[in-house]
Scaffold this motif. Structure first.
Motif, short mmCIF file in Angstrom:
data_model
loop_
_atom_site.label_atom_id
_atom_site.label_comp_id
_atom_site.label_asym_id
_atom_site.label_seq_id
_atom_site.Cartn_x
_atom_site.Cartn_y
_atom_site.Cartn_z
N UNK A 235 -78.27 36.66 1.41
CA UNK A 235 -78.83 36.61 0.29
C UNK A 235 -77.82 36.77 -0.93
N UNK A 236 -77.54 36.09 -1.82
CA UNK A 236 -76.99 36.69 -3.09
C UNK A 236 -77.54 37.77 -3.71
N UNK A 237 -76.54 38.58 -4.00
CA UNK A 237 -77.20 39.83 -4.99
C UNK A 237 -77.51 39.40 -6.08
N UNK A 238 -78.45 40.26 -6.83
CA UNK A 238 -78.73 39.91 -8.31
C UNK A 238 -80.22 39.16 -8.18
N UNK A 239 -80.24 38.39 -9.60
CA UNK A 239 -81.37 37.75 -9.89
C UNK A 239 -81.77 36.61 -8.91
N UNK A 240 -80.77 35.69 -8.78
CA UNK A 240 -81.04 34.69 -7.79
C UNK A 240 -81.33 35.25 -6.63
N UNK A 241 -80.79 36.20 -5.94
CA UNK A 241 -81.36 36.66 -4.66
C UNK A 241 -82.72 37.21 -4.53
N UNK A 242 -83.01 37.78 -5.49
CA UNK A 242 -84.63 38.18 -5.51
C UNK A 242 -85.40 36.99 -5.78
N UNK A 243 -84.95 36.03 -6.32
CA UNK A 243 -85.97 34.93 -6.43
C UNK A 243 -85.96 34.05 -4.97
N UNK A 244 -84.82 34.14 -4.48
CA UNK A 244 -84.71 33.54 -3.01
C UNK A 244 -85.64 34.45 -1.99
N UNK A 245 -85.51 35.76 -2.11
CA UNK A 245 -86.18 36.44 -1.18
C UNK A 245 -87.79 36.25 -1.43
N UNK A 246 -88.13 36.06 -2.66
CA UNK A 246 -89.35 35.59 -2.92
C UNK A 246 -90.02 34.44 -2.25
N UNK A 247 -89.15 33.42 -2.31
CA UNK A 247 -89.49 32.11 -1.81
C UNK A 247 -89.39 32.47 -0.12
N UNK A 248 -88.47 32.84 0.57
CA UNK A 248 -88.47 33.37 1.85
C UNK A 248 -89.66 34.05 2.29
N UNK A 249 -90.22 34.96 1.54
CA UNK A 249 -91.23 35.90 1.87
C UNK A 249 -92.42 34.93 1.78
N UNK A 250 -92.76 34.09 0.96
CA UNK A 250 -93.86 33.00 1.09
C UNK A 250 -93.83 32.21 2.19
#
Lengths: 206, 313
Positions: free
Chosen positions: A6-21
């Motif tokens: 995952x990329x660190x930072x804002x993009x990573x948080x957004x990506x993780x949220x998607x992967x969580x879903x």
């Protein structure tokens, strides 16, 4: 164990949220602090938090099975990976920008300042324009302001930074967004799990 | 070399020796090359070698030479000059390739084999079986991926495209970029039927029999059905087990002006890219063997010992 960069930072948080879903969330991600490796053995998932510009390298070289990075990083690195999903966020454009008063002079080489030298070279080769390239690592907008270059090739999102530095977009030549990438060997050895993940992510973003 | 002597070697050298023995036992003869060849050889066949980043120098006669990025072209050149109608050759050579992320040229040690026939196309199954044997000799799970570029070569719409557009489509297919592929096909005005076929096949992978059944069920054209059937038949006859599997993936495509039909790659768990690559390149053979029977053909593969390095660590 499936490893996801995952990329660190804002993009990573957004990506993780998607992967969580999409069913790839793990409780350990809620409070990871300064950790760079977060894993859940039961779920068989490990997350690596890496510099955004390094995600493609981790995935290409097998440090991670999957990853998310911007199309700009992918094109600049030329990483040999499967690019399986356009996640549709992190949207911006790769542009040629120049001072407001800039007028193209075809009688001479154009001087281009950029962080994305490979992308810039490919673009100018595609339009048959001879150019000198100046590689910079940040604050690219400064280069034409101080006369270091005629134009810049850089990412533009809202255009605010350009406007504030009295620059304008001359040409937009590449659309950029976050992409799910997969290591080509990992794809073969995960018994269809990666295909399932891709399907789940596509369903989530649909 | 005795088994005792072989056991004294490191794992990489042991693998190399065993592979050479395997090739000799299969009737291949070793050929040796100088590490460089004329630049012109690679320039005229740049699509085959995947671009043209070459280490060059001028020899004492003023001829521009290049450190070899690929052995097959040199093997073809030699085969054209030899009198034999049928050649089974193997080599153990370095190739020199540019690595984009490090901006460096690196030597890669390869052991490969070529079957070149001037009178008819060589059979693919013995070569494919040999490739699988090589993979099964590795201390790791392996996957042999088969593909067939016939579905593109027989497509008249694709064949009429400009080379740049063909290369763009190949790139999108090989990277599994389904959405971009659909957009590009639409932009190029690809008819619906062809577009559906290309997108369906580019996204199709799995066991050979399963892929064949899906192609039949989808009602695709003769070329696609024949390609899938060919792969299913070959996969059925190749030795495999739970740790050494064979799959079909139509996103594996190679430059079509040289390769035709079967292309394949081998992967070993623990290695981050393909460790073995090969295919049928009758078109390249016919280009070199001008004046010979137009039924000439060639097929071969190479194992990259450097790509296999993680297995020996």
């Amino acid at each position: 164990m499936l490893t996801i960069a995952l990329p660190k930072g804002r993009l990573g948080d957004k990506v993780y949220s998607l992967l969580d879903q999409a069913g790839l969330g793990i409780p350990e991600m809620e409070d990871y602090g300064r950790k760079l490796v977060i894993e859940n053995e039961e779920a068989g998932i490990r997350y690596l938090l890496v510099k955004p510009s390094d995600v493609a390298v981790y995935v290409e070289k097998g440090g991670a099975d999957l990853g998310v990075c911007g199309k700009d990083i992918l094109e600049e690195s030329g990483a040999d990976v499967f690019e399986m999903v356009d996640l549709g966020f992190g949207k911006c454009s790769m542009c040629v920008a120049a001072p407001q008063t800039y007028v193209e002079d075809y009688d001479r080489k154009v001087r281009v300042a950029t962080k994305f030298e490979h992308i810039a070279r490919s673009y100018y080769a595609s339009i048959g324009r001879d150019a000198d390239f100046i590689h910079l690592n940040g604050s690219i907008e400064l280069a034409p302001v101080v006369g270091l270059s005629d134009v810049i090739v850089d990412i533009v999102e809202t255009g605010t930074t350009l406007r504030e530095n009295h620059l304008k977009v001359i040409t937009k030549f590449m659309n950029i967004s976050a992409r799910l990438i997969v290591n080509k060997a990992s794809y073969r050895f995960n018994d269809g799990r990666i295909d399932q993940i891709v399907r789940a992510i596509k369903e989530t973003i649909a | 070399m005795t088994q005792k002597e072989i056991d004294l070697l490191g794992p990489r050298e042991r693998f190399a020796v065993k592979l050479e023995i395997m090739l000799k036992q299969a009737g291949y003869s070793r050929i040796d090359f100088a590490p460089f060849d004329e630049y012109e050889l690679f320039d005229k066949n740049r699509a085959f070698v995947g671009g043209l980043h070459l280490l060059t120098f001028t020899d004492s006669f003023g001829t521009l030479m290049a450190l070899r990025p690929d052995v097959t072209l040199s093997a073809m050149k030699q085969a054209a000059a030899r009198p034999e109608k049928s050649l089974k050759l193997y080599y153990h050579e370095d190739v020199f390739r540019y690595t984009r992320d490090t901006h460096q040229y690196q030597a890669h040690q390869q052991i490969g084999c070529e079957v070149i026939r001037k009178d008819r196309v060589p059979l693919a199954l013995p070569v494919l079986s040999l490739a699988q044997q090589v993979l099964m000799g590795l201390p790791s799970r392996t996957v042999l991926v088969l593909s067939h570029v016939g579905f593109l070569q027989s497509d008249s719409w694709y064949q009429h495209l400009e080379e740049d557009d063909q290369n763009t489509l190949l790139d999108l297919i090989s990277r599994k970029m389904q959405k971009e592929l659909a957009d590009k096909l639409s932009q190029l005005g690809c008819p619906d039927k062809e577009s559906h076929k290309l997108r369906f096949l580019a996204g199709l992978s799995g066991s050979a029999e399963n892929v064949y059944q899906q192609v039949l069920k989808e009602g695709l054209d003769r070329a696609a059905v024949d390609a899938a059937k060919d792969l299913a038949e070959k996969a059925d006859r190749i030795e495999k087990d739970d740790d050494h599997t064979v799959v079909v993936d139509f996103s594996l495509v190679n430059p079509l002006n040289f390769y035709n039909g079967l292309v394949f790659q081998g992967f070993a768990r623990g290695c981050w890219g393909p460790v073995l690559s090969g295919g049928r390149y009758d078109l390249l053979a016919r280009k070199f063997l001008k004046g010979e029977d137009t039924n000439a053909g060639a097929i071969g593969f190479a194992a990259d010992l450097d790509a296999l390095s993680p297995l020996w660590d």
